[in-house]
Design an enzyme around this catalytic site. Structure first.
Site, PDB file in Angstrom:
ATOM      1  N   ARG A 346      24.954  26.767 -56.242  1.00 49.93           N
ATOM      2  CA  ARG A 346      23.744  26.141 -55.723  1.00 49.93           C
ATOM      3  C   ARG A 346      22.620  26.352 -56.727  1.00 49.93           C
ATOM      4  O   ARG A 346      22.221  27.477 -56.996  1.00 49.93           O
ATOM      5  CB  ARG A 346      23.365  26.702 -54.347  1.00 49.93           C
ATOM      6  CG  ARG A 346      22.129  26.008 -53.771  1.00 49.93           C
ATOM      7  CD  ARG A 346      22.003  26.125 -52.262  1.00 49.93           C
ATOM      8  NE  ARG A 346      21.815  27.485 -51.800  1.00 49.93           N
ATOM      9  CZ  ARG A 346      21.529  27.811 -50.534  1.00 49.93           C
ATOM     10  NH1 ARG A 346      21.417  26.864 -49.613  1.00 49.93           N
ATOM     11  NH2 ARG A 346      21.387  29.080 -50.176  1.00 49.93           N
ATOM     12  N   GLU A 441      18.504  19.417 -45.295  1.00 50.20           N
ATOM     13  CA  GLU A 441      17.728  20.492 -44.680  1.00 50.20           C
ATOM     14  C   GLU A 441      16.229  20.213 -44.696  1.00 50.20           C
ATOM     15  O   GLU A 441      15.425  21.095 -44.387  1.00 50.20           O
ATOM     16  CB  GLU A 441      18.011  21.823 -45.402  1.00 50.20           C
ATOM     17  CG  GLU A 441      17.735  21.790 -46.890  1.00 50.20           C
ATOM     18  CD  GLU A 441      18.197  23.039 -47.617  1.00 50.20           C
ATOM     19  OE1 GLU A 441      18.554  24.028 -46.961  1.00 50.20           O
ATOM     20  OE2 GLU A 441      18.205  23.014 -48.867  1.00 50.20           O
ATOM     21  N   ASP A 469      16.115  26.008 -42.474  1.00 47.92           N
ATOM     22  CA  ASP A 469      15.208  25.284 -43.367  1.00 47.92           C
ATOM     23  C   ASP A 469      14.740  23.988 -42.717  1.00 47.92           C
ATOM     24  O   ASP A 469      13.566  23.609 -42.831  1.00 47.92           O
ATOM     25  CB  ASP A 469      15.900  24.977 -44.699  1.00 47.92           C
ATOM     26  CG  ASP A 469      15.518  25.969 -45.789  1.00 47.92           C
ATOM     27  OD1 ASP A 469      14.315  26.235 -45.945  1.00 47.92           O
ATOM     28  OD2 ASP A 469      16.415  26.478 -46.476  1.00 47.92           O
ATOM     29  N   ASP A 640      17.837  35.157 -45.203  1.00 50.36           N
ATOM     30  CA  ASP A 640      17.485  34.675 -46.527  1.00 50.36           C
ATOM     31  C   ASP A 640      16.176  33.906 -46.402  1.00 50.36           C
ATOM     32  O   ASP A 640      15.496  33.985 -45.387  1.00 50.36           O
ATOM     33  CB  ASP A 640      18.616  33.850 -47.157  1.00 50.36           C
ATOM     34  CG  ASP A 640      18.893  32.543 -46.429  1.00 50.36           C
ATOM     35  OD1 ASP A 640      18.119  32.172 -45.519  1.00 50.36           O
ATOM     36  OD2 ASP A 640      19.876  31.868 -46.779  1.00 50.36           O
TER      37      ASP A 640
END
Length: 732
Positions: A346, A441, A469, A640
């Site tokens: 990512r 997202e 998100d 996160d």
């Protein structure tokens, strides 16, 4: 964004490169991948010149659209928690936020590995900055079901089954019973149960199963794929169901096997088919030193030579990547299965800039856009794998898989598609060698998903919903609309199930089946595996051929869901259903009645504050981008930046709409800082916040995320976190 010093930087045209980054690429990478230095850097410079202004223009569009939406909500205030949705929808169309949908099409992505295109199974996400975790995820392709059951709450600790310091035979028997029930349900025998099995053998290419003096076979003989050892007394039996493998391991001399009538010592599950090595939300890489470490780990993975030495239980261990697995096929030939998860990486999104490289386009030096840098460096690090030069290969199709996060609609996907093409040309790679995973997202991505996929129809290998998100962007986009429901009520709002269904509907409509993954989000409670097994089966049942898990153990357990559910058949059945309603997706999660009690408001505030502080203090002070953070009730949650975004934006919203006051928020932050300090008391590297609020970089950053939350681009947390960590590192 602060600008790094250019002392000792290496100049390459308009690029001023940090020595750590330059030396890594120039001396460690370019010779190993056989790429000419002058050619690489001149191409790099040319691409940066072209794409930097375009990146800025896309970010300007984000800001312009947000300003127009903010003003619309001020001009059209909600009444009793409701807005005029037909007028609102037309407004979104008029400003180019909601785009017209084009003709139908199908993606044409080629050379996609089976783990993405054909096989449904779990997916791990792991910070690539941590080599040990990165290797653990890579090796989580296969996992012990017995260990996963024995060490988690899937098996009750009642009735003498508790986890003890030494092996608990009673608990072990419960594990075996559970596992054999799983075999009965998914690899049924023609007669009897696996509880009755006393041995296995392979006769004329067929699996023969002994039950005392009787013999039977699999009900579906095609599920037998191979074995290890001698045909008359194999040490392993390989079975396959829904394209997913399982290995029955046999060793009558092992502690577990000697107690089993058939000598079965374990079931080895094919588990994490793929793993995302993350440079983004789970990583804190704010300078060249940290960024190079992330790149170096990915480079090691792509060359098959990454290793990590560490101490565990008083022993020094060295971890490397697992080899492939070899079996004898039923016809006597050799069958080789991958021993490692297929790895995706990512990259960073469009927003952030990074001090590793400074760029001068004529207006003075500025930090390079990190997403552009990732798009030019990570393919360079992957060349040997793309070309098939490694003994331990990742892609067997000559492809590289980049997951691209936080894109806002089709124009940003087009930008990424063209950046990847430019990177391919710079490295003399065939077109579309670099594949693209699209994170769904952001709200503008969701409502324009079909057109976004169109822009990458020859590259797309992945779409994935990211609830946290997505919720953070939902709240920031509609910040002026009114106060939002409590965080625990968010998944019950109309937009959320519509969003999840819409992602699958659009993915199937655009032909992702057979070319790409349709993914679902993370299970955030790694200690609650029993609940995961009971509920996460909903993801494959919803048509997702992958779903995120927080650990190798989670992957092993979640793999059972893909034996129980044939996702390909589920997807076929969903193709004819009516699409989710975009009007539901556009419904803002406003609360209809703010008549909460003071206790309810305080509870919500403290829950959010504690979660923010628990994550931020590790991120800023220790550079830990993802960890299991105890919540206010001491339940460990995987946190996160996505979880941080939703919690901070939620308090910002309530503060903006006078549900809470600034003083209430600050009082709660101070109280919760003391709680977080106490929760981390056993960490010798921990830097407390409550002993000196005024000089705690972490505490000040956590507060800024709330009090400056409305002015942060799209509610993103990265700019404030990066600044705080850089300031802390500069002060040491």
């Amino acid at each position: 964004m602060s600008q790094a010093s250019h002392t000792n930087r290496i100049q390459k045209g308009i690029l001023a490169i940090d020595p750590q980054m330059y030396n890594f690429i120039e001396n460690e990478v370019l010779p190993k991948v056989d790429v000419d230095s002058d050619s690489y850097w001149s191409g790099f410079e040319k691409i940066v010149k072209e794409f930097t202004p375009r990146n800025k223009a896309l970010l300007a569009t984000r800001a312009e659209l947000q300003a127009k939406i903010d003003q619309w909500h001020l001009d059209h205030p909600a009444k009793n928690g409701k807005i005029d949705y037909p007028t609102y929808k037309q407004f979104l169309q008029d400003i180019g936020y909601l785009l017209p949908e084009g003709d139908d099409f199908k993606v044409t992505t080629e050379n996609v590995d089976d783990e993405i295109a054909r096989i449904a199974g779990p997916q791990l996400v792991v910070p690539v900055l941590n080599a040990r975790y990165a290797l653990n995820a890579t090796n989580a392709r296969w996992g012990s079901l017995y260990d996963a059951l024995y060490g988690t709450d899937v098996i009750s600790e009642d009735d003498g089954q508790e986890i003890t310091r030494s092996y608990n035979t009673t608990r072990g028997e419960a594990v075996v019973a559970y596992a054999k029930n799983f075999l009965d349900e998914n690899f049924a025998l023609a007669s009897g149960s696996y509880n009755d099995v006393t041995g296995f053998s392979v006769v004329d290419g067929q699996l023969e199963v002994a039950q005392g003096d009787n013999r039977t076979q699999l009900q579906d003989t095609s599920k037998f794929d191979g074995y290890k050892g001698k045909a008359s007394s194999p040490t392993a039996i390989l079975l396959e169901n829904n394209n997913l493998h399982l290995e029955i391991q046999i060793d009558p001399n092992s502690p577990v096997g000697k107690a089993d009538p058939a000598g079965i010592k374990d079931l080895l599950m094919e588990a994490a088919l793929s793993a995302i090595q993350d440079c983004e939300d789970s990583v804190a890489a704010v300078d060249a030193e940290e960024k190079v470490e992330a790149y170096r780990n990915w480079f090691g993975l792509m060359n098959g030579d990454l290793e990590e030495t560490f101490e565990k239980n008083g022993k020094v261990l060295t971890r490397t990547q697992n080899p492939d697995r070899k079996y004898t096929s039923p016809d006597g030939g050799t069958l080789i299965l991958p021993g490692r998860a297929l790895l995706l990486i990512r990259n960073v999104g469009h927003l952030m800039q990074h001090p590793s490289i400074l760029v001068d386009l004529g207006d003075g030096q500025e930090e390079i856009f990190e997403g552009i840098m990732d798009g030019l460096v990570t393919p360079l690090l992957t060349i040997n794998d793309i070309k098939g030069n490694n003994k331990l290969s990742n892609s067997r199709k000559g492809s590289m898989y980049i997951v691209k996060p936080k894109m806002h609609g089709p124009d940003e996907v087009k930008f990424t598609n063209e950046l990847f093409a430019a990177s391919e040309d710079n490295l003399n790679l065939p077109r579309n060698s670099i594949k693209m995973g699209i994170m769904d997202e952001e709200r503008r991505m969701t409502v324009n998903l079909k057109e976004a996929i169109r822009q990458a129809k020859e590259r797309v290998i992945f779409i994935n919903t990211g609830f946290l998100d997505r919720t953070g962007d939902e709240m920031h986009t509609s910040m002026n609309a009114g106060p939002f429901v409590r965080k625990s009520r968010m998944k019950l709002q109309a937009w959320q199930p519509a969003y999840e269904q819409w992602n699958v509907d659009i993915g199937l409509e655009t032909g992702l089946q057979g070319h790409a993954q349709i993914g679902k989000g993370m299970w955030a409670r790694p200690d609650n595996m029993k609940d995961m097994l009971e509920t996460k089966i909903a993801h494959p049942q919803a048509g997702a051929n992958t779903s995120w898990v927080p650990s190798p153990i989670g992957a092993t357990l979640h793999s059972m869901h893909y034996h129980a559910v044939n996702v390909h058949e589920v997807q076929d059945s969903l193709k004819s259903r009516e699409r989710a309603n975009i009007d539901d997706i556009l419904t803002i999660p406003l609360v209809l009645d703010t008549n909460w009690t003071e206790e309810e408001i305080q509870q919500e505030l403290e829950n959010n504050a504690q979660g923010i502080l628990g994550y931020v203090v590790r991120w800023v002070n220790q550079g830990v981008g993802c960890s299991k953070v105890p919540n206010i009730d001491n339940v460990g949650l995987m946190e996160d930046r996505a979880t941080l975004r939703i919690s901070s934006q939620h308090i910002t919203n309530w503060l903006h709409h006078d549900i809470v006051s600034e003083q209430q928020v600050m009082d709660a932050m101070r109280r919760m800082a003391k709680v977080v300090d106490e929760q981390n008391a056993g960490d010798e590297d921990y830097m407390p916040m409550a002993t000196d609020f005024d000089n705690s970089y972490a505490f000040k950053a956590a507060c800024d995320l709330i009090f400056k939350g409305r002015t942060q681009p799209n509610g993103y947390t990265e700019p404030l976190l990066h600044k705080a960590r850089r300031d802390l590192k500069a002060s040491i």
